[in-house]
Design a protein around this motif. Sequence first.
Motif, PDB file in Angstrom:
ATOM      1  N   THR A 296       0.836  -1.203   0.000  1.00 47.61           N
ATOM      2  CA  THR A 296       0.000   0.000   0.000  1.00 47.61           C
ATOM      3  C   THR A 296       0.868   1.249   0.000  1.00 47.61           C
ATOM      4  OG1 THR A 296      -1.775  -1.169   1.147  1.00 47.61           O
ATOM      5  CG2 THR A 296      -1.837   1.244   1.217  1.00 47.61           C
ATOM      6  N   ILE A 297       1.921   1.236   0.803  1.00 45.05           N
ATOM      7  CA  ILE A 297       2.810   2.394   0.857  1.00 45.05           C
ATOM      8  C   ILE A 297       3.443   2.645  -0.511  1.00 45.05           C
ATOM      9  CG2 ILE A 297       4.929   3.334   1.866  1.00 45.05           C
ATOM     10  CD1 ILE A 297       4.172   1.803   4.452  1.00 45.05           C
ATOM     11  N   ALA A 298       3.883   1.581  -1.171  1.00 46.34           N
ATOM     12  CA  ALA A 298       4.494   1.730  -2.497  1.00 46.34           C
ATOM     13  C   ALA A 298       3.508   2.331  -3.495  1.00 46.34           C
ATOM     14  CB  ALA A 298       5.003   0.382  -3.002  1.00 46.34           C
ATOM     15  N   ARG A 299       2.247   1.971  -3.384  1.00 47.03           N
ATOM     16  CA  ARG A 299       1.227   2.536  -4.277  1.00 47.03           C
ATOM     17  C   ARG A 299       0.915   3.983  -3.920  1.00 47.03           C
ATOM     18  NH1 ARG A 299      -3.735  -0.571  -3.916  1.00 47.03           N
ATOM     19  NH2 ARG A 299      -4.408   0.699  -5.664  1.00 47.03           N
ATOM     20  N   LEU A 300       1.034   4.323  -2.646  1.00 50.94           N
ATOM     21  CA  LEU A 300       0.706   5.655  -2.168  1.00 50.94           C
ATOM     22  C   LEU A 300       1.807   6.675  -2.427  1.00 50.94           C
ATOM     23  CD1 LEU A 300      -0.840   7.684  -0.307  1.00 50.94           C
ATOM     24  CD2 LEU A 300       0.257   6.546   1.611  1.00 50.94           C
ATOM     25  N   LEU A 301       3.050   6.285  -2.303  1.00 51.36           N
ATOM     26  CA  LEU A 301       4.167   7.230  -2.375  1.00 51.36           C
ATOM     27  C   LEU A 301       4.207   8.089  -3.635  1.00 51.36           C
ATOM     28  CD1 LEU A 301       7.063   5.294  -0.666  1.00 51.36           C
ATOM     29  CD2 LEU A 301       5.845   7.292   0.179  1.00 51.36           C
ATOM     30  N   PRO A 302       3.897   7.544  -4.812  1.00 51.61           N
ATOM     31  CA  PRO A 302       3.925   8.428  -5.988  1.00 51.61           C
ATOM     32  C   PRO A 302       2.903   9.566  -5.919  1.00 51.61           C
ATOM     33  CG  PRO A 302       3.971   6.145  -6.667  1.00 51.61           C
ATOM     34  CD  PRO A 302       3.678   6.158  -5.188  1.00 51.61           C
TER      35      PRO A 302
ATOM     36  N   PRO B 217       7.343  14.116  -9.185  1.00 56.04           N
ATOM     37  CA  PRO B 217       5.998  14.050  -9.767  1.00 56.04           C
ATOM     38  C   PRO B 217       4.978  13.461  -8.797  1.00 56.04           C
ATOM     39  CG  PRO B 217       7.396  12.353 -10.692  1.00 56.04           C
ATOM     40  CD  PRO B 217       8.276  13.216  -9.832  1.00 56.04           C
ATOM     41  N   SER B 218       3.785  13.943  -8.904  1.00 56.26           N
ATOM     42  CA  SER B 218       2.701  13.437  -8.080  1.00 56.26           C
ATOM     43  C   SER B 218       1.669  12.798  -9.002  1.00 56.26           C
ATOM     44  CB  SER B 218       2.073  14.585  -7.279  1.00 56.26           C
ATOM     45  OG  SER B 218       1.007  14.114  -6.508  1.00 56.26           O
ATOM     46  N   ALA B 219       1.734  11.497  -9.118  1.00 54.20           N
ATOM     47  CA  ALA B 219       0.809  10.786 -10.002  1.00 54.20           C
ATOM     48  C   ALA B 219      -0.598  10.790  -9.401  1.00 54.20           C
ATOM     49  CB  ALA B 219       1.277   9.350 -10.195  1.00 54.20           C
ATOM     50  N   ALA B 220      -1.581  10.791 -10.242  1.00 56.93           N
ATOM     51  CA  ALA B 220      -2.976  10.744  -9.771  1.00 56.93           C
ATOM     52  C   ALA B 220      -3.264   9.356  -9.215  1.00 56.93           C
ATOM     53  CB  ALA B 220      -3.921  11.057 -10.917  1.00 56.93           C
ATOM     54  N   ALA B 221      -3.911   9.319  -8.082  1.00 55.62           N
ATOM     55  CA  ALA B 221      -4.284   8.044  -7.478  1.00 55.62           C
ATOM     56  C   ALA B 221      -5.499   7.487  -8.182  1.00 55.62           C
ATOM     57  CB  ALA B 221      -4.590   8.256  -6.003  1.00 55.62           C
ATOM     58  N   ASP B 222      -5.517   6.175  -8.346  1.00 50.82           N
ATOM     59  CA  ASP B 222      -6.704   5.575  -8.936  1.00 50.82           C
ATOM     60  C   ASP B 222      -7.786   5.443  -7.866  1.00 50.82           C
ATOM     61  OD1 ASP B 222      -6.091   3.335  -7.390  1.00 50.82           O
ATOM     62  OD2 ASP B 222      -5.365   2.149  -9.074  1.00 50.82           O
ATOM     63  N   GLY B 223      -8.988   5.173  -8.297  1.00 49.72           N
ATOM     64  CA  GLY B 223     -10.123   5.101  -7.379  1.00 49.72           C
ATOM     65  C   GLY B 223      -9.963   4.055  -6.303  1.00 49.72           C
ATOM     66  N   LYS B 224      -9.380   2.911  -6.653  1.00 49.60           N
ATOM     67  CA  LYS B 224      -9.205   1.836  -5.675  1.00 49.60           C
ATOM     68  C   LYS B 224      -8.239   2.262  -4.577  1.00 49.60           C
ATOM     69  CE  LYS B 224      -8.107  -3.097  -5.337  1.00 49.60           C
ATOM     70  NZ  LYS B 224      -8.760  -3.204  -4.072  1.00 49.60           N
ATOM     71  N   LEU B 225      -7.163   2.924  -4.934  1.00 52.03           N
ATOM     72  CA  LEU B 225      -6.216   3.391  -3.925  1.00 52.03           C
ATOM     73  C   LEU B 225      -6.873   4.419  -3.012  1.00 52.03           C
ATOM     74  CD1 LEU B 225      -3.439   3.502  -2.611  1.00 52.03           C
ATOM     75  CD2 LEU B 225      -2.764   5.165  -4.350  1.00 52.03           C
ATOM     76  N   VAL B 226      -7.637   5.314  -3.583  1.00 56.57           N
ATOM     77  CA  VAL B 226      -8.324   6.323  -2.765  1.00 56.57           C
ATOM     78  C   VAL B 226      -9.259   5.635  -1.774  1.00 56.57           C
ATOM     79  CG1 VAL B 226      -9.967   8.232  -2.817  1.00 56.57           C
ATOM     80  CG2 VAL B 226      -8.095   8.160  -4.476  1.00 56.57           C
ATOM     81  N   GLU B 227      -9.992   4.630  -2.228  1.00 59.26           N
ATOM     82  CA  GLU B 227     -10.880   3.886  -1.329  1.00 59.26           C
ATOM     83  C   GLU B 227     -10.098   3.229  -0.204  1.00 59.26           C
ATOM     84  OE1 GLU B 227     -13.248   1.035  -3.443  1.00 59.26           O
ATOM     85  OE2 GLU B 227     -14.018   2.543  -4.841  1.00 59.26           O
ATOM     86  N   GLU B 228      -8.964   2.614  -0.540  1.00 60.92           N
ATOM     87  CA  GLU B 228      -8.135   1.970   0.471  1.00 60.92           C
ATOM     88  C   GLU B 228      -7.620   2.986   1.488  1.00 60.92           C
ATOM     89  OE1 GLU B 228      -4.951  -0.296  -1.278  1.00 60.92           O
ATOM     90  OE2 GLU B 228      -6.324  -1.302  -2.650  1.00 60.92           O
TER      91      GLU B 228
END
Length: 119
Positions: free
Chosen positions: A61-67, A76-87
């Motif tokens: 989860t941290i690896a997905r969140l860090l960007p 760069p700040s990548a846009a989070a996908d909907g699933k990550l935002v829900e998590e």
Amino acid sequence: MRIGELARRSGVSERSLRYYEQQGLLVADRTPGGHREFGEWTVDRVIRVQALYAAGLNSTTIARLLPCIRDTDGGPSAAADGKLVEELVAERARIDRLIAELALTREVLDEAIGAASGE
């Protein structure tokens, strides 16, 4: 900076820093001799990773969140996908529940301290 200095400045063991690199949480350049070389921004990154671990998030989860988090390097700040935002919303709710439970526990302890000390 070398891994030893990063460990000293961040308060995190070299072993943990190597693990973070294996998990994709940190990126190091390599010197011609093969030594890890970290940028100044990694101190803040390690501190953030530690805080996220302490909050109960796992390395995946941290690896997905860090960007999605801007480090002091202005990366760069990548846009989070909907699933990550829900998590992340679910994790925040879990942390809020823990805070409420801890506050209640503190109140119970305060009462017990008061009773035990004759207040």
